[in-house]
Design an enzyme around this catalytic site. Structure first.
Site, mmCIF file in Angstrom:
data_model
loop_
_atom_site.group_PDB
_atom_site.id
_atom_site.type_symbol
_atom_site.label_atom_id
_atom_site.label_comp_id
_atom_site.label_asym_id
_atom_site.label_seq_id
_atom_site.Cartn_x
_atom_site.Cartn_y
_atom_site.Cartn_z
ATOM 1 N N HIS A 77 -62.180 3.826 -4.683
ATOM 2 C CA HIS A 77 -62.861 4.232 -5.918
ATOM 3 C C HIS A 77 -64.365 4.236 -5.682
ATOM 4 O O HIS A 77 -64.879 3.450 -4.867
ATOM 5 C CB HIS A 77 -62.537 3.256 -7.042
ATOM 6 N N GLU A 110 -66.964 3.131 -7.370
ATOM 7 C CA GLU A 110 -67.695 1.881 -7.559
ATOM 8 C C GLU A 110 -67.335 0.834 -6.503
ATOM 9 O O GLU A 110 -68.192 0.084 -6.032
ATOM 10 C CB GLU A 110 -67.528 1.330 -8.979
ATOM 11 N N CYS A 138 -61.579 0.416 -13.558
ATOM 12 C CA CYS A 138 -60.230 -0.155 -13.584
ATOM 13 C C CYS A 138 -60.327 -1.672 -13.377
ATOM 14 O O CYS A 138 -61.409 -2.218 -13.156
ATOM 15 C CB CYS A 138 -59.373 0.471 -12.487
ATOM 16 N N CYS A 173 -61.910 -2.681 -9.884
ATOM 17 C CA CYS A 173 -63.361 -2.507 -9.807
ATOM 18 C C CYS A 173 -64.091 -3.478 -10.726
ATOM 19 O O CYS A 173 -65.134 -4.025 -10.354
ATOM 20 C CB CYS A 173 -63.729 -1.069 -10.123
#
Length: 151
Positions: A55, A57, A84, A87
């Site tokens: 992802h 981030e 999510c 993260c």
């Protein structure tokens, strides 16, 4: 040049999300800022890396922590989509100072939509959270991407 404007940084995150679309990735872009200065940019790379954990981030946090910086309390992370659970957890453990996100994620969002992990007082750190910056632009990009995939 120092810039402290949330919309400025979110526009850069949106540009990263557009880059993700051009690479057939889910359009999530992220920008890491410290003291009003750009530190790094990233976008989702789950398909490129064949890694469901890649992802935007997470990639940014991994990159900066890999440079021997232990905590991110002086940093702001701008991301086009609500993080999510994975993260959000990374933001707690890395002691991120501020999270700014655009679109809410009603299916997997862990910063207010399904859970609100970053507000949980049980953890030793709770980043400042700013929601909904350029949310329409962020949301419409995601909707368009998935509509195209369903055709």
């Amino acid at each position: 040049m120092q810039i402290d404007d949330h919309t400025h940084w979110m526009r850069l995150a949106i540009r990263e999300a557009e880059l993700a679309v051009s690479e057939n990735e889910i359009p999530v872009g992220a920008v890491l800022v410290r003291g009003g200065e750009l530190i790094a940019l990233e976008h989702n790379r789950t398909r490129q890396y064949t890694d469901p954990l890649a992802h935007a981030e997470k990639l940014l946090i991994d990159k900066i922590l890999g440079s021997k910086i232990k905590y991110l309390q002086d940093y702001a992370l701008y991301v086009t989509l609500e993080p999510c659970l994975m993260c959000a957890g990374m933001m707690i453990w890395s002691r991120l100072g501020t999270l700014v996100f655009g679109a809410a994620d009603p299916k997997a969002g862990a910063v207010g939509s399904i859970y609100n992990v970053l507000a949980d007082a049980s953890f030793n750190h709770n980043p400042v959270v700013v929601r909904g910056v350029l949310k329409e632009e962020c949301s419409s990009m995601l909707k368009a991407f998935f509509q195209e995939k369903r055709l």
